[in-house]
Design an enzyme around this catalytic site. Structure first.
Site, PDB file in Angstrom:
ATOM      1  N   LYS A 266     -31.036  12.042 -34.818  1.00  0.00           N
ATOM      2  CA  LYS A 266     -29.629  12.441 -34.890  1.00  0.00           C
ATOM      3  C   LYS A 266     -29.111  12.192 -36.301  1.00  0.00           C
ATOM      4  O   LYS A 266     -29.415  11.148 -36.906  1.00  0.00           O
ATOM      5  CB  LYS A 266     -28.822  11.625 -33.868  1.00  0.00           C
ATOM      6  CG  LYS A 266     -27.387  12.086 -33.686  1.00  0.00           C
ATOM      7  CD  LYS A 266     -26.694  11.240 -32.607  1.00  0.00           C
ATOM      8  CE  LYS A 266     -25.261  11.686 -32.330  1.00  0.00           C
ATOM      9  NZ  LYS A 266     -24.612  10.849 -31.301  1.00  0.00           N
TER      10      LYS A 266
ATOM     11  N   SER B 130     -22.336  13.733 -27.878  1.00  0.00           N
ATOM     12  CA  SER B 130     -22.423  14.222 -29.225  1.00  0.00           C
ATOM     13  C   SER B 130     -23.861  14.443 -29.721  1.00  0.00           C
ATOM     14  O   SER B 130     -24.066  15.188 -30.677  1.00  0.00           O
ATOM     15  CB  SER B 130     -21.723  13.249 -30.176  1.00  0.00           C
ATOM     16  OG  SER B 130     -22.365  11.998 -30.183  1.00  0.00           O
TER      17      SER B 130
ATOM     18  N   SER C 281     -22.885   9.794 -25.129  1.00  0.00           N
ATOM     19  CA  SER C 281     -23.423  10.781 -26.067  1.00  0.00           C
ATOM     20  C   SER C 281     -24.934  10.969 -26.038  1.00  0.00           C
ATOM     21  O   SER C 281     -25.458  11.881 -26.668  1.00  0.00           O
ATOM     22  CB  SER C 281     -23.003  10.431 -27.497  1.00  0.00           C
ATOM     23  OG  SER C 281     -21.663  10.821 -27.701  1.00  0.00           O
TER      24      SER C 281
END
Ligand SMILES: [Zn+2]
Lengths: 502, 485
Positions: free
Chosen positions: A94, A169, A193
């Site tokens: 990420k 996210s 997330s």
């Protein structure tokens, strides 16, 4: 059943098929030299080249360093060296996790050109295993959102249906693994997330207990809630990843000194006599009927293995969401102050005063959702409002923690649907941020309590994956993994691959 | 009738702790190096970096708190103080707010031979900011651009907040002086106001003499020498008095002191004051010190200046020498090392030479007291020769200088110089008789009562003996021989 197809042992011949295998399966092939690290990397990047123009999982790729590492690992495998299970496994990172020499954008214009001068602790730990970071994945700007729509660059598509969001996210990481553009991935979870995109993309995603994994090098959203965790197809892979990631870090004051068990050991145990609580508040009408049904089926399946479940009441869910939207923005408002136009961030052109440089740089660099949360956080910390909001929210957080502690005196795990709906379409929630906030109702409480929580795929609704959330008591990842693994031994939802990605 | 006013002063003193590394990272705290060389992701406020508390800084803060008679708190909490400034990399300063490390202490000061106790409200720990280098102007206003040096960012500070117990500029100065000596002596701060390792903010208000209600206060910043503490207070007192005399009201504000004009100017009013939005820093756990940990830290609690003064006066050192020793940490360390090996040499004699000639010799030498080749052992060895009468004071000086240059020990130096002083009368008498014979007129003068002329003869004898004659003995023999004339 979904639009995907079950991918079984008989398909193992094709090289491209390796991209949908688990890390543990791939390790066998790598160690036996049926597959080389370079071959595997070729397959992954071939899939990226074929699919990512549509999926848009990645912000940047790390081909050069990836191949370098793959080649050196192949030499060691060739020499007959016994390497760790995760050695040579391509992993997506990420883009809010710092990786030395790579851009770490947090999907923000603010950090569009920021190249991290150091490695996050988790990157060092993955490197120690010989894992191969293949690229940095898209997210909602600074991890604020549930769909990647808040990325300043682009919205990632859900590999199961390109017209839907992958969740957020950590949507880029989830989409990358679901599409076969990585074998496993790292995400971060502040209010769901990791678990929500795992549910939307048909993967296993785990947020470990707060303190289990060092946050050093994770660009902070809400420091007391943030936790890094893995995405994978199987619970077994997640256990191996946790072994690699967890442990005390002298660079991180809130990282725990609690002993780290070998998480793969917990996988061999059955679930006989295990007590499962299912809060009725999370099985209400607002949860799609297919999801409620899949949840009950999963519980009944576990019951056939000797687990017991019963409905319980836990009235903290609503409070958890309101508390979250005070504490997380409060911490974020301070965490994001360092992005001020002075050093490595975006800076506006032609400012004539310090104040102008600050306001315009931040106004241009931050997207609307980030600005909304900074304003909210600044407000709740302001003198005159601090006691009514921030302080009160901290007290409620303590109540939530206590509530969980009480529940875990009776139950080994608490299970809920991970999300009230399956993946939605972009724009569906954009005119109503509050509705988007409520989508996190099942996942936020685990962050409030610092608890380990994992989402596993338990079915499909109109071709879109459904996730089941398993929460455990603090530092009891083992029981959560045990339940998930037992379930995956009896089902093949996790073996399904999005039709369009093959 | 004009009103007389009493000033009410409280001081906030920021003192930099003398740790080797910064408060939340491993970077060096060394002062004066090239800009931005002592920096890392943490003190640069890089995305994702996190603070880890420096244990040594906590120990030093605890020792400072104890030295100032504070209660050390079992639990204290680091908070974020939020404000934007280019010298503050994270956009917040990590400080302590609601729960500081130390509460409720005091410091005794002496003004006009009177002891006065000044209360200390609290001491908290915090990190320092970096430094702005404004280009093209001394201040941000008028500069073309500014550069940032973050070497100082994240160095550890303690802020010592006094009660509003101070009533004059002299008391304020005495308070800071006394504080400075204590912090220096216990080894937590180097007490350099000019370099900013100690910084003083003055909170001052006036009230009519004899009344008890506090007036509106102002906070005066940028006071960076003892002289400017007094001057800033005088200037701000005069300014507030003028306002009150004219029937006006003092506005609560922060003011900047300018030493060149000896005036203060307003920096910001209360209404413009920052809302710092303090909240506990979630990146740091509360600082919890168990009784056992506190005991450990305080096990080697250093001697305080007052205790040292008592001990030194007990060794019959002079008041002025004690002051010099308390001021100069390295000299005092050297002196203490000498005391440990002093043997037959009295402390007073050691002190006289350390503060006097040795200090003068070392003044311009780079090694100083800290690493002079005349180690305490060697130096005391030489002093022992003086005390035993083996060498004269003059020889002592010569040999000491040689010792500083060569690091040779006393015996070697003595041999090299041609041996001990001549204290054998049978050796000296012929020399003295020769000198007297050569100077009959001087002898006459002495006989007629001008005894000071004997010094001339002394000098001639010393010349003949190349300075090795024992002066007392020479003087005695001259007197004896002349009396026989
Ligand atoms: Zn540093």
């Amino acid at each position: 059943m979904g639009r995907g197809r079950v991918y079984g042992a008989e398909d193992f011949g094709g090289l491209t098929m390796s991209i949908f295998k688990s890390a543990v399966e791939l390790h066998g092939l790598l160690q036996s030299r049926s597959l080389t690290c370079v071959d595997l990397l070729d397959a992954v990047y071939a899939q990226v080249d074929a699919q990512d123009s549509q999926v848009k999982a990645y912000i940047s790729l790390l081909r050069e360093t990836a191949y370098e590492r793959a080649r050196s690992l192949d030499l060691r495998f060739d020499a007959g060296e016994e390497l760790p299970v995760l050695a040579g496994i391509p992993i997506a990172i990420k883009d809010n996790i710092c990786l030395k020499g790579s851009r770490t954008t947090c999907s923000s214009k603010m950090l569009e050109n920021f190249v991290s001068p150091y490695d996050a602790t988790v990157i060092n730990r993955l490197n120690a295993q010989g894992m191969i970071p293949v690229g940095k994945t898209n997210l909602d700007e600074f991890a604020m959102g549930s769909s990647t729509e808040n990325s300043a660059f682009f919205t990632t598509a859900n590999p199961w249906d390109l017209d839907r969001v992958p969740g957020g996210s950590s949507g880029g990481s989830a989409a990358a693994v679901a599409a076969g553009e990585a074998i496993v991935a790292l995400g971060s979870d502040t209010g769901g997330s990791i678990r929500q995109p795992a549910a939307f993309c048909g993967l296993v995603g785990m947020k470990p207990s707060y303190g289990r994994v060092s946050r050093y090098g994770l660009v902070a959203f809400a420091s007391s809630l943030d936790q890094i965790g893995p995405f994978a197809r199987t619970v077994e892979d997640v256990a191996y990843l946790l072994n690699a990631l967890c442990g005390f870090d002298p660079l991180e004051s809130t990282s725990s000194r609690q002993a780290v068990p070998d998480f793969t050991k917990s996988l061999s145990r059955d679930v006989k006599g295990l007590k499962i609580g299912i809060p009725k508040e999370m099985m209400g009408e607002f949860v799609h009927s297919d999801i409620r049904e899949a949840t009950m089926k999963a519980l009944d399946l576990l019951k056939t293995q000797g687990a017991e479940w019963e409905e319980i009441s836990f009235d903290m869910f609503d409070y958890a969401v309101s508390t979250y939207y005070i504490l997380a923005p409060a911490e974020a408002s301070a965490n994001l102050s360092r992005f001020d136009g002075v050093r490595y961030t975006h800076r506006c052109a032609d400012s004539h005063s310090l104040k102008e440089m600050y306001t315009r740089s931040r106004g241009e660099g931050f997207g609307p959702e980030v600005q909304r949360r900074i304003i909210l956080g600044t407000y709740v910390l302001s003198s005159g409002y601090y006691d009514a909001y921030y302080l009160k929210a901290q007290k409620v957080r303590t109540l939530i923690k206590n509530g969980f502690e009480k529940l875990f005196q009776t139950y080994d795990v608490i299970v809920t649907p991970t999300t009230p709906t399956t993946a939605f379409k972009p724009g569906e929630h954009s005119e109503n941020p509050l509705a988007m906030y409520l989508a996190d109702i099942a996942t936020i409480p685990a962050n409030m309590g610092g608890l380990p929580a994992m989402s596993i795929p338990v079915g499909f609704s109109n071709g879109m994956p459904i996730g089941l959330q398993i929460m455990g008591k603090a530092f009891d990842e083992e029981t959560v993994l045990r339940v998930g693994h037992a379930y995956q031994q009896l089902t093949d939802f996790h073996r399904q691959v999005p039709g369009g990605m093959q | 009738m004009t009103t007389t006013y009493e000033m009410v002063i409280g001081l906030e003193v920021h003192a930099q702790l003398k740790t080797k590394t910064k408060l939340f990272c491993g970077c060096s705290t060394h002062f004066g190096d090239a800009v931005n060389t002592h920096v890392c992701p943490v003190c640069l406020g890089m995305p994702g970096s996190l603070p880890v508390l420096n244990k040594r800084a906590v120990e030093m803060a605890v020792i400072a708190g104890k030295a100032l008679n504070c209660d050390i708190q079992e639990t204290s909490v680091f908070a974020r103080k939020n404000y934007f400034y280019p010298d503050l990399p994270k956009g917040y300063q990590i400080s302590q707010f609601e729960l500081p490390l130390c509460l409720g202490g005091h410091l005794d000061i002496v003004v006009d031979d009177q002891i006065k106790r000044i209360g200390i409200t609290r001491i908290h720990m915090e990190e320092d900011a970096g430094k702005l280098l404004h280009q093209g102007s001394g201040a941000i206003a008028g500069s073309t651009h500014s550069l940032v040096d973050l070497n100082r960012a994240c160095t550890p500070l303690i802020e010592i907040v006094s009660e509003p117990d101070i009533r004059s500029a002299a008391e304020a100065r005495a308070y800071v002086e006394s504080l400075r000596i204590i912090l220096r002596t216990i080894g937590v701060n180097d007490g350099n106001l000019e370099e900013g390792s100690m910084r003083v903010d003055v909170n001052l208000s006036l009230r009519p003499s004899g009344t008890s209600k506090f007036g509106t206060r102002t906070e005066v910043k940028n006071v960076n020498s003892f002289r400017s503490i007094e001057r800033a207070i005088a200037s701000e007192f005069a300014r507030q008095k003028e306002i009150l005399d004219a029937g006006g009201v003092v506005i609560q504000q922060t003011r900047n002191y300018h030493d060149d004009t000896q005036t203060t100017t307003a920096l910001r009013d209360k209404e413009e004051a920052h809302d710092y939005r303090y909240f506990p820093d979630p990146d740091l756990l509360p600082l919890v010190l168990s009784k056992l940990q506190l005991q450990d830290i305080l096990a080697n609690f250093p001697e305080l200046p007052e205790q040292i003064r008592h001990r030194y006066l007990g060794l019959v050192l002079t008041d002025s020498d004690v002051v010099v020793l308390l001021e100069d940490m390295t000299m005092r360390a050297y002196f203490e090392a000498c005391l440990k090996v002093s043997g037959v040499v009295p402390a007073k004699e050691i002190c006289k030479w350390v503060v006097g000639d040795l200090n003068a010799f070392l003044k311009d030498r780079p090694e100083g007291f800290a690493s002079t080749m005349a180690t305490p052992e060697k130096f005391v060895g030489l002093l022992a020769l003086l005390v035993a009468g083996t060498i004269s004071g003059k020889m002592m000086k010569d040999l000491l200088q040689k010792m500083i240059e060569t690091g040779q020990n006393a015996d070697v130096l003595l041999t090299q110089s041609g041996g001990a002083q001549v204290s054998d009368a049978s050796e000296l008498i012929p020399v003295i008789e020769k000198v007297l014979a050569a100077n009959p007129d001087v002898v006459e003068k002495i006989k007629s009562g001008k005894s000071q002329s004997a010094e001339f003869l002394m000098g001639q004898v010393m010349k003949e003996t190349r300075g090795k004659a024992k002066p007392d003995l020479v003087r005695q023999i001259i007197a004896e021989v002349i009396s026989k004339y």
